[in-house]
Design a protein around this motif. Sequence first.
Motif, PDB file in Angstrom:
ATOM      1  N   PRO A 140       0.824  -1.215   0.000  1.00 47.16           N
ATOM      2  CA  PRO A 140       0.000   0.000   0.000  1.00 47.16           C
ATOM      3  C   PRO A 140       0.858   1.265   0.000  1.00 47.16           C
ATOM      4  O   PRO A 140       2.088   1.208  -0.033  1.00 47.16           O
ATOM      5  N   GLY A 141       0.165   2.399   0.070  1.00 42.68           N
ATOM      6  CA  GLY A 141       0.841   3.677   0.188  1.00 42.68           C
ATOM      7  C   GLY A 141       0.666   4.553  -1.024  1.00 42.68           C
ATOM      8  O   GLY A 141       1.320   4.334  -2.050  1.00 42.68           O
ATOM      9  N   HIS A 142      -0.253   5.536  -0.911  1.00 41.61           N
ATOM     10  CA  HIS A 142      -0.451   6.464  -2.028  1.00 41.61           C
ATOM     11  C   HIS A 142      -0.381   7.927  -1.593  1.00 41.61           C
ATOM     12  O   HIS A 142      -0.341   8.811  -2.438  1.00 41.61           O
ATOM     13  N   GLU A 143      -0.362   8.191  -0.285  1.00 41.67           N
ATOM     14  CA  GLU A 143      -0.189   9.555   0.221  1.00 41.67           C
ATOM     15  C   GLU A 143       1.278   9.706   0.608  1.00 41.67           C
ATOM     16  O   GLU A 143       1.696   9.281   1.680  1.00 41.67           O
ATOM     17  N   LEU A 144       2.063  10.318  -0.275  1.00 41.26           N
ATOM     18  CA  LEU A 144       3.512  10.215  -0.144  1.00 41.26           C
ATOM     19  C   LEU A 144       4.199  11.575  -0.090  1.00 41.26           C
ATOM     20  O   LEU A 144       3.920  12.460  -0.913  1.00 41.26           O
ATOM     21  N   GLY A 145       5.099  11.706   0.872  1.00 38.52           N
ATOM     22  CA  GLY A 145       6.038  12.814   0.902  1.00 38.52           C
ATOM     23  C   GLY A 145       7.412  12.270   0.572  1.00 38.52           C
ATOM     24  O   GLY A 145       7.943  11.425   1.299  1.00 38.52           O
ATOM     25  N   VAL A 146       8.010  12.730  -0.537  1.00 34.71           N
ATOM     26  CA  VAL A 146       9.209  12.086  -1.070  1.00 34.71           C
ATOM     27  C   VAL A 146      10.319  13.097  -1.353  1.00 34.71           C
ATOM     28  O   VAL A 146      10.079  14.297  -1.481  1.00 34.71           O
ATOM     29  N   GLU A 147      11.522  12.551  -1.497  1.00 34.02           N
ATOM     30  CA  GLU A 147      12.707  13.323  -1.900  1.00 34.02           C
ATOM     31  C   GLU A 147      13.211  12.763  -3.223  1.00 34.02           C
ATOM     32  O   GLU A 147      13.355  11.538  -3.375  1.00 34.02           O
ATOM     33  N   VAL A 148      13.480  13.635  -4.175  1.00 28.23           N
ATOM     34  CA  VAL A 148      14.009  13.197  -5.468  1.00 28.23           C
ATOM     35  C   VAL A 148      15.488  12.869  -5.319  1.00 28.23           C
ATOM     36  O   VAL A 148      16.289  13.681  -4.837  1.00 28.23           O
ATOM     37  N   LEU A 149      15.874  11.672  -5.739  1.00 25.40           N
ATOM     38  CA  LEU A 149      17.274  11.228  -5.679  1.00 25.40           C
ATOM     39  C   LEU A 149      17.967  11.334  -7.030  1.00 25.40           C
ATOM     40  O   LEU A 149      19.150  11.677  -7.104  1.00 25.40           O
ATOM     41  N   GLU A 150      17.234  11.020  -8.084  1.00 27.87           N
ATOM     42  CA  GLU A 150      17.838  10.988  -9.427  1.00 27.87           C
ATOM     43  C   GLU A 150      16.726  11.145 -10.452  1.00 27.87           C
ATOM     44  O   GLU A 150      15.599  10.685 -10.226  1.00 27.87           O
ATOM     45  N   VAL A 151      17.025  11.814 -11.563  1.00 25.09           N
ATOM     46  CA  VAL A 151      16.025  11.971 -12.622  1.00 25.09           C
ATOM     47  C   VAL A 151      16.550  11.396 -13.921  1.00 25.09           C
ATOM     48  O   VAL A 151      17.761  11.350 -14.165  1.00 25.09           O
ATOM     49  N   GLY A 152      15.620  10.942 -14.757  1.00 26.79           N
ATOM     50  CA  GLY A 152      15.973  10.400 -16.052  1.00 26.79           C
ATOM     51  C   GLY A 152      16.155  11.485 -17.098  1.00 26.79           C
ATOM     52  O   GLY A 152      15.957  12.680 -16.835  1.00 26.79           O
ATOM     53  N   PRO A 153      16.530  11.074 -18.299  1.00 25.29           N
ATOM     54  CA  PRO A 153      16.721  12.035 -19.386  1.00 25.29           C
ATOM     55  C   PRO A 153      15.460  12.859 -19.648  1.00 25.29           C
ATOM     56  O   PRO A 153      14.340  12.359 -19.535  1.00 25.29           O
ATOM     57  N   ASP A 154      15.669  14.125 -19.956  1.00 28.94           N
ATOM     58  CA  ASP A 154      14.607  15.045 -20.377  1.00 28.94           C
ATOM     59  C   ASP A 154      13.665  15.467 -19.248  1.00 28.94           C
ATOM     60  O   ASP A 154      12.676  16.150 -19.511  1.00 28.94           O
ATOM     61  N   VAL A 155      13.915  15.086 -18.015  1.00 34.15           N
ATOM     62  CA  VAL A 155      13.062  15.520 -16.907  1.00 34.15           C
ATOM     63  C   VAL A 155      13.461  16.940 -16.508  1.00 34.15           C
ATOM     64  O   VAL A 155      14.629  17.198 -16.162  1.00 34.15           O
ATOM     65  N   LYS A 156      12.501  17.863 -16.556  1.00 34.93           N
ATOM     66  CA  LYS A 156      12.785  19.270 -16.292  1.00 34.93           C
ATOM     67  C   LYS A 156      12.058  19.810 -15.057  1.00 34.93           C
ATOM     68  O   LYS A 156      12.461  20.835 -14.509  1.00 34.93           O
ATOM     69  N   ASN A 157      10.987  19.127 -14.626  1.00 35.98           N
ATOM     70  CA  ASN A 157      10.141  19.718 -13.575  1.00 35.98           C
ATOM     71  C   ASN A 157      10.675  19.513 -12.169  1.00 35.98           C
ATOM     72  O   ASN A 157      10.295  20.233 -11.243  1.00 35.98           O
TER      73      ASN A 157
END
Length: 343
Positions: A58-75
Amino acid sequence: MKALQLEQPKTWKQIEIDEPDAPGPGEALVRIHRVGVCGTDLGGYLGKFPFFSYPRIPGHELGVEVLEVGPDVKNVQPGDRCSVEPYINCQKCYSCERGLTNCCEEHKTLGVMCDGGLTQRMILPARKLHLANNLTYEQSALVETLAIGCHAVDRAQVKEGETVLIIGAGPIGLSALEFVKVAGARPIVADLSQKRLDFVKTNMGVNDTILVAGDDSDIERLESLTDGRRADVVIDATGNNRSMAGALNMAAFGGRVVYVGITQSNLEFPHAPAMHRRELTLLASRNALSRDFARIIDLIEKGTINTDPWITHHAAFEEVADVFPTWVDPESGVIKAMIHVDG
């Protein structure tokens, strides 16, 4: 990597899963810090929620930290704190083409139809991450619950000065309450629990409440609060088929009724005296839209929405199996429980 799985109703199991791969185009790798618990999770635990399948993380209400992004991710970029929009849509169906991503024909909610965030790290579509660098992780995890209420109030097109009856003072009803207040409307809250009604009076500034008896006295109480008019808008957040059918009788002539709760039972109500005579508008409200998340984050940042009363219970990841059964009891006082995943 550790994860918590509902193997079947009422049966938690701590499991080991593979570390996620590197993010691909349009994806982001995130670390889960907080997981909020809502009625969907409680229903999934009890085996009573539609669409929930097992075994499931389960788990859909999430507070997260971005660790790594893939190509072309700008947001987003590594280090960003984000709230997660957990509604995975196909981007191709007729609903998605019209911007109705909340009811995509191939819709999957994290933690319900596919595995969710009760783990340490996961890959997500970057488009489902909403920047929340000025919020805590707990506030970020709360955004999705608030989004459900935001969308329900938008569906009803609530106007300033209108009277809105919210039936059900659980987290979804309370999230609708927040946006009824933002709209400048007058809220009335009805619930079976006096404890919950006391909470909305003390913590959320609601003057008018109805302790539901399940008979004609409920309508009489509503009429006494509205000079006999009843409510311009009724939002039913109970998921109870009897309550949902009876909600039509609580609406004023020309009123709107919104079902934000979910039931698997059929609804039966008299058409001529209730629906037709009053010329009511009946609406369903499912999930939320992307724009709702950005709006809510902004409202929290500005202090328009005070999150302090919301988060009432906490548990470490390792404690969940033991404490979760207590959260199912309405008298436990749980409004929003937060699971601390960090690690």
